[in-house]
Design a protein around this motif. Structure first.
Motif: not given
Length: 339
Positions: A184-185, A190-193, A222-225
């Motif tokens: 998880v990056d 944060k960028v994706d959100a 990562h998607l869960r984050r």
């Protein structure tokens, strides 16, 4: 997580110790060639072998008798019981390819089946069923997807078909210990959100391409984050935003991906419940999920099923279907664990 020996400890079907493919092939032939068919012997043998072991039995049967084990079984059996046996003897790739073909044949397309298979398989599994589809049908899966679907849902499926989801593992956790969880990056999450917010809630109209890219390329941890970051940013669950911003098949597809990402076992528990609730039984769906998850996470699915519906999966299947069809499904879902 896979246990030693290459099988998943959360599955209900485990490798048979002392396995002998030629011995099993002989026993299956005997079960079919005596006076009547010994269905119990077939059930006992096939449900106590992994798919990898069954493939060796198929090869041994061909080598010993110059016959197709699947064709011989189909000539002896019938109905839904035959469908389960055939599914067990096909490779996972061929089984998925068959299910995808069935979902797109005839009048209309079953988008729920398409997203279930595409959204829950690894990159390697996607490659395998795409190759099997081409081999079995003489037509590429991509071509059939394009002819049977349209718009953003078609784009979602084609993006998943590429098999480009990040599957990199974080080999060392925060305490320096080895693990097998996905990487998880945090900064990218944060960028994706923020990117999803900008593509949906924060503008007039929706940039569906952004949602498709993030949902099809990032690993599930990562998607869960990303979903957590999205809630922090918007005070709104990603599912609610999808419902507000999307419609039709794309909405259904993205919601399915979110639900699987958040809780894979819960996703399949709900799917299994839907196959048996209401009038009639969705036998194809019931068979597909039981077979495809029996070596992966059926133990967890049963736990989630009981939690969600207050009854065991065993009891639901027992009350919903009958005969040898019931027997083989109960063995695959691990009847000894429940009763």
């Amino acid at each position: 997580m896979a246990a030693k020996g290459g099988f998943n400890a959360r599955g209900t079907v485990r490798p048979c110790p002392g396995f002998n493919a030629y011995h099993d092939a002989e026993n299956l032939r005997s079960a079919m060639k005596g006076l009547g068919t010994d269905e119990d012997a077939i059930i006992e043998l096939l449900t106590s072998r992994t798919n990898a072991q069954r493939q060796k039995i198929v090869e041994a049967f061909r080598s010993s008798y110059d016959q197709s084990l699947i064709e011989e079984m189909k000539s002896e059996l019938g109905g839904d019981f035959e469908s389960v046996v055939e599914g067990l003897l096909l490779t996972p790739g061929k089984f998925d390819a068959k299910e995808l073909k069935d979902a797109m044949e005839g009048a209309g397309t079953d988008e729920h089946v398409l997203i279930e298979i595409f959204g829950t398989r690894s990159n390697k599994q996607i490659l395998e069923f795409a190759e099997a589809y081409q081999s079995e049908n003489g037509m590429s899966l991509k071509e059939d997807l394009q002819s049977e679907n349209s718009g953003d849902f078609e784009n979602l499926l084609l993006s998943l078909l590429k098999g480009k989801r990040d599957e990199s593992l974080a080999k060392v956790d925060a305490r320096g210990k080895q693990n097998e969880s996905y990487h998880v990056d945090e900064s990218l999450a944060k960028v994706d959100a923020r990117g999803l917010f900008a593509a949906g809630e924060d503008k007039w109209g929706t940039d569906e391409t952004k949602f498709i890219t993030v949902f099809c390329r990032r690993n599930f941890a990562h998607l869960r984050r990303v979903f957590e970051e999205y809630y922090q940013l918007t005070n709104k669950d990603i599912e609610d935003s999808i419902k507000d911003e999307m419609s039709g098949s794309l909405e259904m597809g993205l919601l399915a991906l979110v639900q699987y990402t958040k809780n894979p076992a819960g996703f399949f528990a709900k799917k299994l419940y839907e196959t048996m609730s209401g009038a009639g039984t969705d036998d194809r769906g019931l068979i597909r999920i039981i077979i495809s998850r029996s070596e992966i996470d059926m133990v967890d699915i049963k736990t989630e099923f009981l939690k969600l519906y207050g009854k065991t999966l065993y009891s639901f299947i027992h009350d919903d279907v009958g005969g040898d069809y019931r027997k083989i499904l109960l063995r695959l879902c691990g009847l000894d664990d429940d009763e």
